[in-house]
Scaffold this motif. Structure first.
Motif, PDB file in Angstrom:
ATOM      1  N   ALA A  96       0.690  -1.130  -0.109  1.00  9.38           N
ATOM      2  CA  ALA A  96       0.152   0.157   0.202  1.00  9.38           C
ATOM      3  C   ALA A  96       0.826   1.357  -0.087  1.00  9.38           C
ATOM      4  O   ALA A  96       0.731   2.023  -0.921  1.00  9.38           O
ATOM      5  CB  ALA A  96      -0.725  -0.141   1.175  1.00  9.38           C
ATOM      6  N   TYR A  97       1.809   1.204   0.904  1.00  9.71           N
ATOM      7  CA  TYR A  97       2.736   2.322   0.801  1.00  9.71           C
ATOM      8  C   TYR A  97       3.682   2.481  -0.433  1.00  9.71           C
ATOM      9  O   TYR A  97       3.788   3.707  -0.963  1.00  9.71           O
ATOM     10  CB  TYR A  97       3.756   2.278   1.838  1.00  9.71           C
ATOM     11  CG  TYR A  97       4.756   3.250   2.259  1.00  9.71           C
ATOM     12  CD1 TYR A  97       4.415   4.509   2.714  1.00  9.71           C
ATOM     13  CD2 TYR A  97       6.109   3.292   1.673  1.00  9.71           C
ATOM     14  CE1 TYR A  97       5.231   5.848   2.784  1.00  9.71           C
ATOM     15  CE2 TYR A  97       7.332   4.381   1.867  1.00  9.71           C
ATOM     16  CZ  TYR A  97       6.407   5.595   2.349  1.00  9.71           C
ATOM     17  OH  TYR A  97       7.630   6.817   2.251  1.00  9.71           O
ATOM     18  N   GLY A  98       4.059   1.266  -0.936  1.00 12.08           N
ATOM     19  CA  GLY A  98       4.807   1.274  -2.300  1.00 12.08           C
ATOM     20  C   GLY A  98       3.752   1.944  -3.598  1.00 12.08           C
ATOM     21  O   GLY A  98       4.377   2.720  -4.294  1.00 12.08           O
ATOM     22  N   ALA A  99       2.634   1.541  -3.387  1.00 11.65           N
ATOM     23  CA  ALA A  99       1.693   1.950  -4.452  1.00 11.65           C
ATOM     24  C   ALA A  99       1.501   3.723  -4.451  1.00 11.65           C
ATOM     25  O   ALA A  99       1.318   4.365  -5.291  1.00 11.65           O
ATOM     26  CB  ALA A  99       0.287   1.240  -4.531  1.00 11.65           C
ATOM     27  N   LYS A 100       1.227   4.148  -2.980  1.00 11.10           N
ATOM     28  CA  LYS A 100       1.237   5.470  -2.656  1.00 11.10           C
ATOM     29  C   LYS A 100       2.352   6.222  -3.185  1.00 11.10           C
ATOM     30  O   LYS A 100       2.117   7.258  -3.909  1.00 11.10           O
ATOM     31  CB  LYS A 100       0.853   5.763  -1.315  1.00 11.10           C
ATOM     32  CG  LYS A 100       0.984   7.103  -0.957  1.00 11.10           C
ATOM     33  CD  LYS A 100       0.744   7.289   0.508  1.00 11.10           C
ATOM     34  CE  LYS A 100       1.029   8.678   1.079  1.00 11.10           C
ATOM     35  NZ  LYS A 100       1.217   8.721   2.661  1.00 11.10           N
ATOM     36  N   GLU A 101       3.596   5.737  -3.021  1.00 16.86           N
ATOM     37  CA  GLU A 101       4.870   6.476  -3.299  1.00 16.86           C
ATOM     38  C   GLU A 101       5.476   6.364  -4.618  1.00 16.86           C
ATOM     39  O   GLU A 101       6.038   7.335  -5.252  1.00 16.86           O
ATOM     40  CB  GLU A 101       5.826   5.995  -2.204  1.00 16.86           C
ATOM     41  CG  GLU A 101       5.698   6.558  -0.772  1.00 16.86           C
ATOM     42  CD  GLU A 101       5.484   8.051  -0.584  1.00 16.86           C
ATOM     43  OE1 GLU A 101       6.483   8.664  -1.067  1.00 16.86           O
ATOM     44  OE2 GLU A 101       4.523   8.583  -0.119  1.00 16.86           O
ATOM     45  N   LEU A 102       5.248   5.257  -5.099  1.00 14.85           N
ATOM     46  CA  LEU A 102       6.011   4.659  -6.467  1.00 14.85           C
ATOM     47  C   LEU A 102       4.802   4.385  -7.469  1.00 14.85           C
ATOM     48  O   LEU A 102       5.225   4.034  -8.690  1.00 14.85           O
ATOM     49  CB  LEU A 102       6.663   3.510  -6.100  1.00 14.85           C
ATOM     50  CG  LEU A 102       7.686   3.702  -4.981  1.00 14.85           C
ATOM     51  CD1 LEU A 102       8.422   2.483  -4.671  1.00 14.85           C
ATOM     52  CD2 LEU A 102       8.795   4.651  -5.066  1.00 14.85           C
ATOM     53  N   GLY A 103       3.679   4.496  -7.095  1.00 12.45           N
ATOM     54  CA  GLY A 103       2.708   4.084  -8.253  1.00 12.45           C
ATOM     55  C   GLY A 103       1.718   3.017  -8.118  1.00 12.45           C
ATOM     56  O   GLY A 103       2.355   2.138  -7.624  1.00 12.45           O
ATOM     57  N   PRO A 104       0.630   2.841  -8.522  1.00  7.96           N
ATOM     58  CA  PRO A 104      -0.268   1.736  -8.389  1.00  7.96           C
ATOM     59  C   PRO A 104       0.317   0.405  -8.979  1.00  7.96           C
ATOM     60  O   PRO A 104       0.017  -0.647  -8.463  1.00  7.96           O
ATOM     61  CB  PRO A 104      -1.652   2.237  -8.815  1.00  7.96           C
ATOM     62  CG  PRO A 104      -1.021   3.271  -9.859  1.00  7.96           C
ATOM     63  CD  PRO A 104      -0.071   3.926  -9.189  1.00  7.96           C
ATOM     64  N   GLU A 105       1.149   0.488 -10.242  1.00  5.85           N
ATOM     65  CA  GLU A 105       1.450  -0.548 -10.498  1.00  5.85           C
ATOM     66  C   GLU A 105       3.057  -1.072 -10.372  1.00  5.85           C
ATOM     67  O   GLU A 105       3.315  -2.247  -9.916  1.00  5.85           O
ATOM     68  CB  GLU A 105       1.454  -0.582 -12.232  1.00  5.85           C
ATOM     69  CG  GLU A 105       0.054  -0.534 -12.703  1.00  5.85           C
ATOM     70  CD  GLU A 105       0.009  -0.378 -14.182  1.00  5.85           C
ATOM     71  OE1 GLU A 105      -0.337  -1.548 -14.854  1.00  5.85           O
ATOM     72  OE2 GLU A 105       0.320   0.523 -14.832  1.00  5.85           O
ATOM     73  N   LEU A 106       3.794  -0.076 -10.371  1.00  2.00           N
ATOM     74  CA  LEU A 106       5.342  -0.210 -10.051  1.00  2.00           C
ATOM     75  C   LEU A 106       5.540  -0.436  -8.411  1.00  2.00           C
ATOM     76  O   LEU A 106       5.990  -1.294  -8.180  1.00  2.00           O
ATOM     77  CB  LEU A 106       6.022   0.866 -10.331  1.00  2.00           C
ATOM     78  CG  LEU A 106       6.445   0.878 -11.928  1.00  2.00           C
ATOM     79  CD1 LEU A 106       7.264   2.206 -12.272  1.00  2.00           C
ATOM     80  CD2 LEU A 106       7.395  -0.460 -12.400  1.00  2.00           C
ATOM     81  N   GLY A 107       4.794   0.213  -7.536  1.00  2.28           N
ATOM     82  CA  GLY A 107       4.759  -0.002  -6.246  1.00  2.28           C
ATOM     83  C   GLY A 107       4.689  -1.323  -5.833  1.00  2.28           C
ATOM     84  O   GLY A 107       5.617  -1.774  -4.896  1.00  2.28           O
ATOM     85  N   PRO A 108       3.496  -2.030  -5.889  1.00  2.00           N
ATOM     86  CA  PRO A 108       3.456  -3.322  -5.421  1.00  2.00           C
ATOM     87  C   PRO A 108       4.522  -4.373  -5.943  1.00  2.00           C
ATOM     88  O   PRO A 108       4.955  -5.162  -5.215  1.00  2.00           O
ATOM     89  CB  PRO A 108       2.180  -3.673  -5.823  1.00  2.00           C
ATOM     90  CG  PRO A 108       1.107  -2.464  -6.137  1.00  2.00           C
ATOM     91  CD  PRO A 108       2.356  -1.374  -6.567  1.00  2.00           C
TER      92      PRO A 108
END
Length: 696
Positions: A96-108
């Motif tokens: 969830a934090y990854g999606a917020k900071e790095l984008g909904p596809e790359l973050g996860p």
């Protein structure tokens, strides 16, 4: 062999690659060329990799034994602190934090890779530089894509796909080896060679160490050796009895796998010596680290407490990043070659001996939309892999030649009564075999009069009701003097004692199974309901989430194991009313493991039967009668197509005595023979079981 020496030759071969990778990653910290928010991600991973390098170097040069307890605690926090509750919310390992900071596809995607990189803590402790190197080289490859740009999602996904695919022939064969090769003795050496009164040893495994592990170790250190030996003996003798009861030759075997949770080393040490007296050399391996070899929501091998169960839950299906048909086929081919390479060790393997704990706080998972889940196609492929891999494993480790045992003890998380509950658990684990054997034989004599059994729930104080209403069809007996439907299960593979069980006929097995609260694995289910038609689950629900669809998804993933349906593989009646009374006294019914709970009322398993892969091996009760109910209509398909006969899962669900109404055996002529009425045993010769239930 000392673990540094064990990996010396392999580490020498990979040393140049390892050093080059570490130099490149140090360069990321010095001159980070990633664009925008991705710079923070790669800086964090480069820093963490530096901790791995420092730790691995220390282990290679003599280990952590010179550090004080306080220094080891700080080291443990340094390695695991980021994913502890309170920190995880802002960790790049959080999808969830990854999606917020790095984008909904790359973050996860990047969160999934970070979670895998974090597993390298184990490799640093064990001095396995190859595993660290391949992870670091992949980190560099991913980072290179982000230098001065943001790459397409497909580029990153492809790198991770080929990483997992290409290195399956490294990760999977090692997993098979560590489960079969007693020379991989990293953990066993710590257990045998350490002063277990010096709790520093807990930090030498490389697992997260919580106050729970320390308290268990301290508590066991305070017990007399006689008690420790008794705990271990119950466990090891149960294992030996399992072979005897099933008519299997233990003398042909050479190894046994001990699985346990940290803190129980004093008991495990005693068990090692006892197994050696039986001619078995223990194998003690870590719970799987690689995504490729992990089982969702289940740790198989030794491990400490989870630093964060939500973290585990978020990453349970990270294999969705790479799992497709090509990967499935490749993994299956590697599995075959890995077992072929270890066929002698596989033939020597007798099976697992498991120590579980119970009492942990209830975990209510959060289903994050950012976390990976398997697509429908991936679920089908995962099920296909499970079905196709089972014959491979069984060919090298035949089910009819092995056995197992499981025993459970409380964790300090059980509460203020931990020490009393622990003492009670030891008592429950050592109840009189002969007494229960005779009582259970009386139950079986009643049940063997039946064409089917009817099980119903009842109303409880406070207006709560159990809505169970099930008809369970039994196999016809050709010669009741020589045959029986139910196995008289006393204290062998499943400790504590106390159940009579069967594999029902699926046709005609219909109705609703309902439990108000039940703890399965790491999850408590509220108002769990499963509907059966002809022995198959047709519908299901629970009240864990506001949205019923989330509850159904949870059941499908965790109980049905992503199958559209599963059969009723077992029907049993638990007789351990002493365990139930203990649970009621201390208010811990909902915290007990299924291992104990299944002995505290009737239980029903969905999945394979208790006899999967060994249906053709005769089983006899102590009275000499053969248990003929070893098959059902699905397991019988093994004679035509083995891939259709098994599911690779078996989940027990118990109705506790407090929710139980009646259990009635119904004969072919409609005659009724009550076994339980109003939650109390009434079959002739079983009334003694009610003594422990008085007042409950």
């Amino acid at each position: 062999m000392e673990y540094r020496e064990l990996w010396k030759e392999e580490n020498a071969k990979v040393q140049e690659r390892y050093c080059l990778a570490m130099d490149r990653i140090r360069g990321i910290l010095a001159d980070n060329q990633a664009k925008g928010p991705f710079a923070g991600y790669f800086a964090r991973l480069a820093w963490f990799t530096g901790q791995l390098e420092r730790l691995a170097q220390r282990q290679l040069q003599g280990g952590l034994k010179g550090l004080s307890l306080n220094e080891l605690e700080k080291e443990n926090q340094l390695l695991y602190g980021e994913i502890l509750p309170g920190h995880y919310e802002e960790s790049y390992a959080n999808p969830a934090y990854g999606a917020k900071e790095l984008g909904p596809e790359l973050g996860p995607l990047l969160a999934a890779f970070y979670a895998q990189l974090r597993g390298a803590v184990a490799f640093a402790y064990e001095c396995r530089l190859t595993d660290i190197t391949i992870l670091c080289e992949t980190l560099i490859e991913v980072y290179n894509c982000f230098e001065g740009q943001v790459p397409p999602v497909k580029t990153v996904r492809d790198i991770l796909y080929w990483f997992y695919s290409d290195y399956t022939d490294v990760t999977l064969p090692y997993r098979i080896r560590e489960q079969l090769d007693p020379s991989l003795s990293f953990a066993k050496d710590i257990i045998l060679d350490s002063d277990l009164t010096d709790l520093r040893y807990l930090y030498w495994f490389g697992e997260y160490v919580s106050p729970s592990e320390r308290k268990v170790a301290e508590f066991l250190n305070g017990l007399p050796q006689e008690t420790i030996d008794k705990m271990a003996s119950t466990y090891t003798q149960g294992y030996q009895k399992g072979f005897a009861v099933m008519g299997r030759d233990l003398s042909k075997k050479r190894t046994v796998a001990i699985r346990y949770e940290l803190g129980f080393e004093r008991m495990v040490r005693a068990a090692i010596f006892q197994f050696r007296e039986m001619g078995l050399e223990p194998i003690i391996y870590r719970a799987a680290v690689w995504s490729v070899t992990q089982t969702p929501n289940r740790k198989i091998g030794y491990h400490g407490s989870s630093p964060n169960r939500q973290y585990d839950y978020d990453h349970r299906y990270d294999q969705a990043v790479y799992f497709d048909k090509a990967f499935k086929d490749r993994k299956l081919a590697v599995l075959k070659s890995a077992y072929e390479a270890m066929k002698k060790e596989a033939a020597d393997f007798a099976g697992p001996a498991v120590v579980e704990t119970f009492g942990q706080a209830h975990f209510q998972p959060v289903n994050k939309p950012e976390a990976f889940v398997l697509s429908k196609k991936q679920e089908e492929l995962s099920i296909a892999y499970s079905r196709e891999s089972m014959p491979v494993v069984n060919a090298y480790v035949p089910g009819e030649e092995t056995s197992f045992t499981i025993i459970a003890f409380p964790s300090p998380d059980i509460g203020a009564d931990f020490e009393e509950v622990f003492a009670e658990t030891i008592r429950i684990n050592t109840l009189d075999y002969e007494v229960y054997k005779e009582i259970q034989q009386k139950i079986i004599q009643t049940l063997d009069k039946a064409q089917y059994v009817r099980v119903t729930g009842r109303k409880m104080p406070g207006g709560i009701k159990n809505d169970t209403d099930l008809k369970v069809t039994l196999h016809p007996l050709s010669d009741p003097a020589k045959e029986t439907n139910f196995e008289n299960c006393v204290a062998d593979v499943n400790i504590p004692l106390g159940e009579a069980f069967t594999s029902p006929v699926l046709a005609g097995t219909n109705g609703l199974l309902h439990v108000n609260k039940v703890y399965l694995g790491n999850i408590q289910y509220k108002n769990l309901r499963l509907w059966f038609e002809d022995g198959r689950v047709t519908e299901y629900s629970c009240d864990n989430f506001t949205d019923p669809k989330e509850g159904k998804a949870l059941i499908r993933q965790e109980i049905l194991k992503n199958h559209n349906t599963l059969p009723m593989g077992e029907f049993a009646i638990g007789t351990n009313t002493v365990a139930y009374a203990m649970a009621e006294k201390y208010g811990i019914v909902e915290k007990l493991p299924i291992l104990i709970v299944e002995k505290m009322g009737p239980h029903f398993a969905v999945g394979d039967t208790c006899y999967s892969w060994s249906e053709d091996s005769p089983v006899y009760n102590p009275d000499g009668r053969e248990v003929i109910a070893r098959d059902n209509e699905i397991s019988a398909l093994r004679k035509e197509d083995v891939s259709r006969a098994y599911f690779g899962c078996h989940t027990d669900i118990t109705i506790p005595y407090s929710e139980l109404g009646d259990i009635v055996a119904v004969g072919a002529d409609g005659s009724e023979y009550p076994v339980v009425q109003g939650g109390r045993f009434v079959a002739p010769g079983t009334e003694e079981l009610n003594n422990a239930l008085e007042g409950s």
